[in-house]
Write an enzyme that holds these catalytic residues in place. Sequence first.
Site, PDB file in Angstrom:
ATOM      1  N   ARG A  72       0.888  -1.348  -0.027  1.00 58.23           N
ATOM      2  CA  ARG A  72       0.067   0.196   0.059  1.00 58.23           C
ATOM      3  C   ARG A  72       0.729   0.981   0.246  1.00 58.23           C
ATOM      4  O   ARG A  72       0.181   2.008  -0.899  1.00 58.23           O
ATOM      5  CB  ARG A  72      -1.079  -0.104   1.252  1.00 58.23           C
ATOM      6  CG  ARG A  72      -2.096  -0.859   1.170  1.00 58.23           C
ATOM      7  CD  ARG A  72      -3.136  -1.236   2.341  1.00 58.23           C
ATOM      8  NE  ARG A  72      -4.330  -1.540   2.125  1.00 58.23           N
ATOM      9  CZ  ARG A  72      -4.824  -1.165   2.633  1.00 58.23           C
ATOM     10  NH1 ARG A  72      -5.123  -1.463   4.059  1.00 58.23           N
ATOM     11  NH2 ARG A  72      -7.181  -2.097   1.971  1.00 58.23           N
TER      12      ARG A  72
ATOM     13  N   LYS B 105     -16.746 -15.396   4.807  1.00 55.53           N
ATOM     14  CA  LYS B 105     -18.086 -14.807   5.084  1.00 55.53           C
ATOM     15  C   LYS B 105     -19.631 -13.932   4.027  1.00 55.53           C
ATOM     16  O   LYS B 105     -18.859 -13.335   3.106  1.00 55.53           O
ATOM     17  CB  LYS B 105     -18.615 -13.508   6.607  1.00 55.53           C
ATOM     18  CG  LYS B 105     -17.700 -14.156   8.020  1.00 55.53           C
ATOM     19  CD  LYS B 105     -17.916 -13.109   8.867  1.00 55.53           C
ATOM     20  CE  LYS B 105     -17.309 -13.321   9.860  1.00 55.53           C
ATOM     21  NZ  LYS B 105     -16.316 -12.829  10.384  1.00 55.53           N
TER      22      LYS B 105
ATOM     23  N   GLY C 266      -8.824  -8.383   1.012  1.00 54.85           N
ATOM     24  CA  GLY C 266      -7.217  -8.134   1.678  1.00 54.85           C
ATOM     25  C   GLY C 266      -6.631  -9.765   1.247  1.00 54.85           C
ATOM     26  O   GLY C 266      -5.670  -9.922   1.494  1.00 54.85           O
TER      27      GLY C 266
ATOM     28  N   GLY D 174     -12.684  -4.216   2.577  1.00 53.95           N
ATOM     29  CA  GLY D 174     -13.839  -3.377   1.993  1.00 53.95           C
ATOM     30  C   GLY D 174     -14.238  -3.069   1.094  1.00 53.95           C
ATOM     31  O   GLY D 174     -15.438  -3.104   0.477  1.00 53.95           O
TER      32      GLY D 174
HETATM   33  P1  ADP Z   1     -11.028 -10.968   1.574  1.00 56.27           P
HETATM   34  O1  ADP Z   1     -10.264 -10.436   2.988  1.00 56.27           O
HETATM   35  O2  ADP Z   1      -9.642 -11.358   0.263  1.00 56.27           O
HETATM   36  O3  ADP Z   1     -12.223 -10.971   1.200  1.00 56.27           O
HETATM   37  P2  ADP Z   1     -12.268 -13.238   3.656  1.00 56.27           P
HETATM   38  O4  ADP Z   1     -11.758 -12.006   4.518  1.00 56.27           O
HETATM   39  O5  ADP Z   1     -13.364 -13.674   2.921  1.00 56.27           O
HETATM   40  O6  ADP Z   1     -11.516 -12.782   2.107  1.00 56.27           O
HETATM   41  O7  ADP Z   1     -11.828 -14.626   3.741  1.00 56.27           O
HETATM   42  C1  ADP Z   1     -10.363 -15.152   3.173  1.00 56.27           C
HETATM   43  C2  ADP Z   1     -10.035 -16.013   4.942  1.00 56.27           C
HETATM   44  O8  ADP Z   1     -11.247 -17.170   4.879  1.00 56.27           O
HETATM   45  C3  ADP Z   1      -8.413 -16.482   4.889  1.00 56.27           C
HETATM   46  O9  ADP Z   1      -8.416 -16.291   7.086  1.00 56.27           O
HETATM   47  C4  ADP Z   1      -9.103 -18.252   5.032  1.00 56.27           C
HETATM   48  O10 ADP Z   1      -7.998 -18.953   5.622  1.00 56.27           O
HETATM   49  C5  ADP Z   1     -10.544 -18.147   5.183  1.00 56.27           C
HETATM   50  N1  ADP Z   1     -10.714 -19.448   4.346  1.00 56.27           N
HETATM   51  C6  ADP Z   1     -10.593 -20.176   3.154  1.00 56.27           C
HETATM   52  N2  ADP Z   1     -11.524 -21.289   2.936  1.00 56.27           N
HETATM   53  C7  ADP Z   1     -11.747 -21.863   4.270  1.00 56.27           C
HETATM   54  C8  ADP Z   1     -12.230 -22.817   4.787  1.00 56.27           C
HETATM   55  N3  ADP Z   1     -12.599 -23.995   4.068  1.00 56.27           N
HETATM   56  N4  ADP Z   1     -11.984 -23.405   6.499  1.00 56.27           N
HETATM   57  C9  ADP Z   1     -12.122 -21.997   7.220  1.00 56.27           C
HETATM   58  N5  ADP Z   1     -11.184 -20.798   6.711  1.00 56.27           N
HETATM   59  C10 ADP Z   1     -11.296 -20.903   5.619  1.00 56.27           C
HETATM   60  C1  3PG Z   2      -8.646  -1.650   4.992  1.00 53.79           C
HETATM   61  O1  3PG Z   2      -7.929  -2.013   5.471  1.00 53.79           O
HETATM   62  O2  3PG Z   2      -9.519  -2.566   4.594  1.00 53.79           O
HETATM   63  C2  3PG Z   2      -8.228  -0.194   5.381  1.00 53.79           C
HETATM   64  O3  3PG Z   2      -6.914   0.165   5.433  1.00 53.79           O
HETATM   65  C3  3PG Z   2     -10.500   0.326   6.502  1.00 53.79           C
HETATM   66  O4  3PG Z   2      -9.945  -0.264   7.124  1.00 53.79           O
HETATM   67  P1  3PG Z   2     -11.089  -0.082   8.234  1.00 53.79           P
HETATM   68  O5  3PG Z   2     -11.274  -1.455   7.861  1.00 53.79           O
HETATM   69  O6  3PG Z   2     -10.453  -0.620   9.528  1.00 53.79           O
HETATM   70  O7  3PG Z   2     -11.628   0.779   8.454  1.00 53.79           O
END
Ligand code: ADP
Ligand code: 3PG
Length: 396
Positions: A38, A200, A353, A377
């Site tokens: 970043r 999620k 992320g 996000g």
């Molecule tokens: P992004 O940040 O790219 O939007 P998410 O936050 O939705 O992605 O999801 C990432 C998380 O999902 C990771 O920590 C990963 O380990 C978890 N994950 C992916 N597949 C599985 C699974 N089958 N069981 C448990 N956790 C999982």
């Molecule tokens: C992120 O890491 O997605 C951005 O820096 C925003 O952070 P925040 O979800 O704490 O607002």
Amino acid sequence: MKIRTIEDIPEIKGKKILLRVDFNVPLEENGEVRDDTRIKESLPTIKKLMEEGGRTIIMSHLGRPKGKVDESLRLTKVAEHLEKLLKTPVKKSPEILGEETEKIIAEMEDGDIVMLENIRFTPEEEECEPEFTKKLAELGEIFINDAFGAAHRKHASTAGLAEHLPAHAGLLMEKEIKALSPLLSDEIEKPLTVIFGGAKIDTKIGIIKNFLGKADYFLVGGALANTFLAAAGYNVGESLYEKDKIETARNIMLDCEKRKEHFILPHDVICAEEISEEAQTLDVPVEDVMGDMKILDIGKWTTEKYCDILEKSKTVIWNGPLGLSEHTPFQKGTKTVAEFLAKHDCVSIIGGGDTADAIKSLGIDENGFTHISTGGGACIEFLSGDKLPGIEALKK
Ligand code: ADP
Ligand code: 3PG
Ligand code: MG
């Protein structure tokens, strides 16, 4: 989308510029920057302002200190890191507003860079508190927002400042909007495939809905797939899934069926009983999952099928790792699909992320993708078709 850019600023030389960046970067235990993507992505903006003789006052948040000073979230190490990358001094103020900040800014010369303390050390930032926003605005003459990653937040430094100062997009903000906007238009080259993984449903539902009726294929993996598998009536054993989202998942699948869109769930999955580097894994058809088995990745057959679909796709959007890719035994699905996509000639957009982190840590050639968003996000909300306060404030 027409936004005011740096090119629209009549004169940069000698001007005090409040530059909002998203330097919310992962840190090592000792506070050093672990991943500086970043920071590097905002260098073109910072360098341009330096070269043109602006007096740049950088603002960023780091973590979620909830409006209080948190020693572990000071921006000192981030400023030092920026200094190394720029090979030029970056003066860091120990506070946001106050005498020290005023003194440092008063001493600035053309081309200088100053960084304020973590903007979230005061609750007024996230509240977009009017008096605070006004005082912050008084530090500068122009507001530039390069923090695409925080554009979904309506905070003082991401949106509020635009009410007081001429507001322009930085080069990274511009690049993100240029890369992502075509996906919301009818210009998409088809077939369009959207890959979903991660954890999620709630965080993905907006994009799924926005691309229903647009995408030709949805490929699903990650824990997200477990919720859909459970909704389709499969036993998911002790896999991570969202019981309270079964109905939502079922409705999405029904909607896709009606529209004759391909909503594809894994046919085989990698299972283990424990989550560790040493875990013993088994590749089984989804109907054989039972007992205390946990689904932790997509299986080999599914991976091949997903790559076959990618092969015929002209545009691919990917959000969410296809398995628990932080651990070696469960990263093959994500890695294979990422390697395939990086080599495939198409428009490929990576958002989220953890998805971007996975691609980096798995050593995939990042140049193989059309765009890897710096937003988590923010990227998801943008692709959901939502209006982002940080971008709305820059519109012409
Ligand atoms: P992004 O940040 O790219 O939007 P998410 O936050 O939705 O992605 O999801 C990432 C998380 O999902 C990771 O920590 C990963 O380990 C978890 N994950 C992916 N597949 C599985 C699974 N089958 N069981 C448990 N956790 C999982
Ligand atoms: C992120 O890491 O997605 C951005 O820096 C925003 O952070 P925040 O979800 O704490 O607002
Ligand atoms: Mg995430």
